[in-house]
Write a protein that holds these residues in place. Structure first.
Motif, mmCIF file in Angstrom:
data_model
loop_
_atom_site.group_PDB
_atom_site.id
_atom_site.type_symbol
_atom_site.label_atom_id
_atom_site.label_comp_id
_atom_site.label_asym_id
_atom_site.label_seq_id
_atom_site.Cartn_x
_atom_site.Cartn_y
_atom_site.Cartn_z
ATOM 1 N N LEU A 50 1.002 -0.171 0.075
ATOM 2 C CA LEU A 50 0.169 0.130 0.165
ATOM 3 C C LEU A 50 0.767 0.995 -0.032
ATOM 4 C CD1 LEU A 50 -2.732 -1.597 2.372
ATOM 5 C CD2 LEU A 50 -3.039 -0.339 0.083
ATOM 6 N N LYS A 51 0.158 2.270 -0.501
ATOM 7 C CA LYS A 51 1.054 3.381 -0.485
ATOM 8 C C LYS A 51 0.198 4.301 -0.158
ATOM 9 C CE LYS A 51 3.403 2.138 -5.701
ATOM 10 N NZ LYS A 51 3.152 2.916 -7.107
ATOM 11 N N PRO A 52 0.668 5.840 -0.014
ATOM 12 C CA PRO A 52 -0.409 6.708 0.668
ATOM 13 C C PRO A 52 -1.134 6.893 0.167
ATOM 14 C CG PRO A 52 2.209 7.121 0.748
ATOM 15 C CD PRO A 52 2.126 6.024 0.069
ATOM 16 N N GLU A 53 -0.797 7.873 -1.691
ATOM 17 C CA GLU A 53 -1.867 7.479 -2.490
ATOM 18 C C GLU A 53 -2.871 6.555 -3.202
ATOM 19 O OE1 GLU A 53 1.186 7.188 -3.245
ATOM 20 O OE2 GLU A 53 1.657 6.541 -4.694
ATOM 21 N N ASP A 54 -3.289 5.257 -1.582
ATOM 22 C CA ASP A 54 -3.931 4.647 -2.157
ATOM 23 C C ASP A 54 -5.211 4.383 -0.871
ATOM 24 O OD1 ASP A 54 -1.906 1.865 -2.249
ATOM 25 O OD2 ASP A 54 -2.845 2.170 -3.828
ATOM 26 N N THR A 55 -4.689 5.946 0.269
ATOM 27 C CA THR A 55 -5.825 6.494 0.861
ATOM 28 C C THR A 55 -7.035 6.933 0.078
ATOM 29 O OG1 THR A 55 -4.052 7.304 2.614
ATOM 30 C CG2 THR A 55 -5.904 8.872 2.466
ATOM 31 N N ALA A 56 -8.065 5.691 0.508
ATOM 32 C CA ALA A 56 -9.397 7.235 0.009
ATOM 33 C C ALA A 56 -10.718 5.738 0.724
ATOM 34 C CB ALA A 56 -9.223 5.967 -1.078
ATOM 35 N N VAL A 57 -11.680 5.889 0.621
ATOM 36 C CA VAL A 57 -12.986 5.721 0.952
ATOM 37 C C VAL A 57 -13.062 4.543 -0.002
ATOM 38 C CG1 VAL A 57 -15.435 5.308 1.705
ATOM 39 C CG2 VAL A 57 -13.766 7.077 2.416
ATOM 40 N N TYR A 58 -13.071 3.219 0.379
ATOM 41 C CA TYR A 58 -12.935 2.206 -0.422
ATOM 42 C C TYR A 58 -14.930 1.571 -0.340
ATOM 43 C CZ TYR A 58 -8.331 1.790 -1.260
ATOM 44 O OH TYR A 58 -6.564 1.826 -2.288
ATOM 45 N N TYR A 59 -15.495 1.420 -1.883
ATOM 46 C CA TYR A 59 -16.709 1.027 -1.850
ATOM 47 C C TYR A 59 -17.061 0.259 -2.750
ATOM 48 C CZ TYR A 59 -17.743 5.421 -0.724
ATOM 49 O OH TYR A 59 -18.197 7.161 0.401
ATOM 50 N N CYS A 60 -17.831 -0.951 -2.624
ATOM 51 C CA CYS A 60 -18.215 -2.252 -2.925
ATOM 52 C C CYS A 60 -19.590 -1.900 -4.278
ATOM 53 C CB CYS A 60 -18.972 -3.828 -2.178
ATOM 54 S SG CYS A 60 -18.866 -5.002 -3.079
ATOM 55 N N ASN A 61 -19.852 -2.465 -5.363
ATOM 56 C CA ASN A 61 -20.597 -1.991 -5.985
ATOM 57 C C ASN A 61 -21.392 -3.403 -6.732
ATOM 58 O OD1 ASN A 61 -20.940 -2.211 -9.096
ATOM 59 N ND2 ASN A 61 -22.359 0.223 -8.228
ATOM 60 N N VAL A 62 -22.388 -3.083 -7.295
ATOM 61 C CA VAL A 62 -23.384 -4.327 -7.647
ATOM 62 C C VAL A 62 -24.110 -3.100 -8.713
ATOM 63 C CG1 VAL A 62 -24.636 -5.038 -5.927
ATOM 64 C CG2 VAL A 62 -24.469 -6.517 -7.996
ATOM 65 N N GLN A 93 -21.333 1.533 2.412
ATOM 66 C CA GLN A 93 -21.820 2.307 2.979
ATOM 67 C C GLN A 93 -20.205 3.380 2.719
ATOM 68 O OE1 GLN A 93 -21.919 0.068 4.529
ATOM 69 N NE2 GLN A 93 -19.561 -0.351 6.081
ATOM 70 N N GLY A 94 -18.864 1.716 2.334
ATOM 71 C CA GLY A 94 -17.617 2.699 2.121
ATOM 72 C C GLY A 94 -16.927 2.165 3.616
ATOM 73 N N THR A 95 -15.524 1.321 3.461
ATOM 74 C CA THR A 95 -14.511 1.787 4.400
ATOM 75 C C THR A 95 -13.671 2.127 3.634
ATOM 76 O OG1 THR A 95 -13.496 0.224 5.872
ATOM 77 C CG2 THR A 95 -13.898 -0.490 3.674
ATOM 78 N N GLN A 96 -13.025 2.632 5.352
ATOM 79 C CA GLN A 96 -12.192 4.079 5.034
ATOM 80 C C GLN A 96 -10.840 3.258 5.099
ATOM 81 O OE1 GLN A 96 -11.641 7.887 4.737
ATOM 82 N NE2 GLN A 96 -9.842 7.653 4.452
ATOM 83 N N VAL A 97 -9.811 3.310 4.668
ATOM 84 C CA VAL A 97 -8.186 2.831 4.007
ATOM 85 C C VAL A 97 -7.370 3.964 4.307
ATOM 86 C CG1 VAL A 97 -6.739 2.085 3.145
ATOM 87 C CG2 VAL A 97 -8.548 1.005 3.001
ATOM 88 N N THR A 98 -6.730 4.646 5.511
ATOM 89 C CA THR A 98 -5.478 5.678 5.224
ATOM 90 C C THR A 98 -4.173 4.729 5.681
ATOM 91 O OG1 THR A 98 -6.599 6.852 6.640
ATOM 92 C CG2 THR A 98 -5.387 7.222 7.387
#
Length: 116
Positions: free
Chosen positions: A86-98, A108-113
């Motif tokens: 993982l890199k700092p630029e991967d920091t984001a809220v990650y969402y699942c979609n269908v 609702q998303g999950t935060q990755v820092t």
């Protein structure tokens, strides 16, 4: 009703790993393409990875190729995103979609820092 629930985010140091999960219900999971998106502050939501219903075909954004892997377990109605190096630029809220019957469904998303 259609529901997707993400989990597994958190704070990790650069070079570390996380595994995100997306638990799905309310639709035929084994017949549905699943996707992961992310949205960083001030940026548009972007597609990270997607996987076909059978799991036999995947695609990953160029920015994560070789580091992230999408997978699924149809018996558990769950999709995963394994994130390594993982890199700092991967920091984001990650969402699942269908997409079900032509409609987008988001969790609702999950935060990755990623930070030292």
């Amino acid at each position: 009703q259609v529901q997707v629930v993400e989990s597994g985010g958190g704070l990790v140091q650069p070079g570390g790993s996380l595994r995100l999960s997306c638990a799905a219900s309310g639709f035929t999971f084994s017949s549905s393409r699943m996707s992961w998106y992310r949205q960083a502050p001030g940026k548009e939501r972007e597609l990270v990875a997607a996987i076909a219903s059978s799991g036999g075909r995947t695609n990953h954004a160029d920015s994560v190729k070789g580091r992230f892997t999408i997978s699924r377990d149809n018996a558990k109605s769950t999709a995963y995103l394994q994130m390594n190096s993982l890199k700092p630029e991967d920091t984001a809220v990650y969402y699942c979609n269908v997409v079900v019957w032509g409609y987008d469904h988001w969790g609702q998303g999950t935060q990755v820092t990623v930070s030292s």
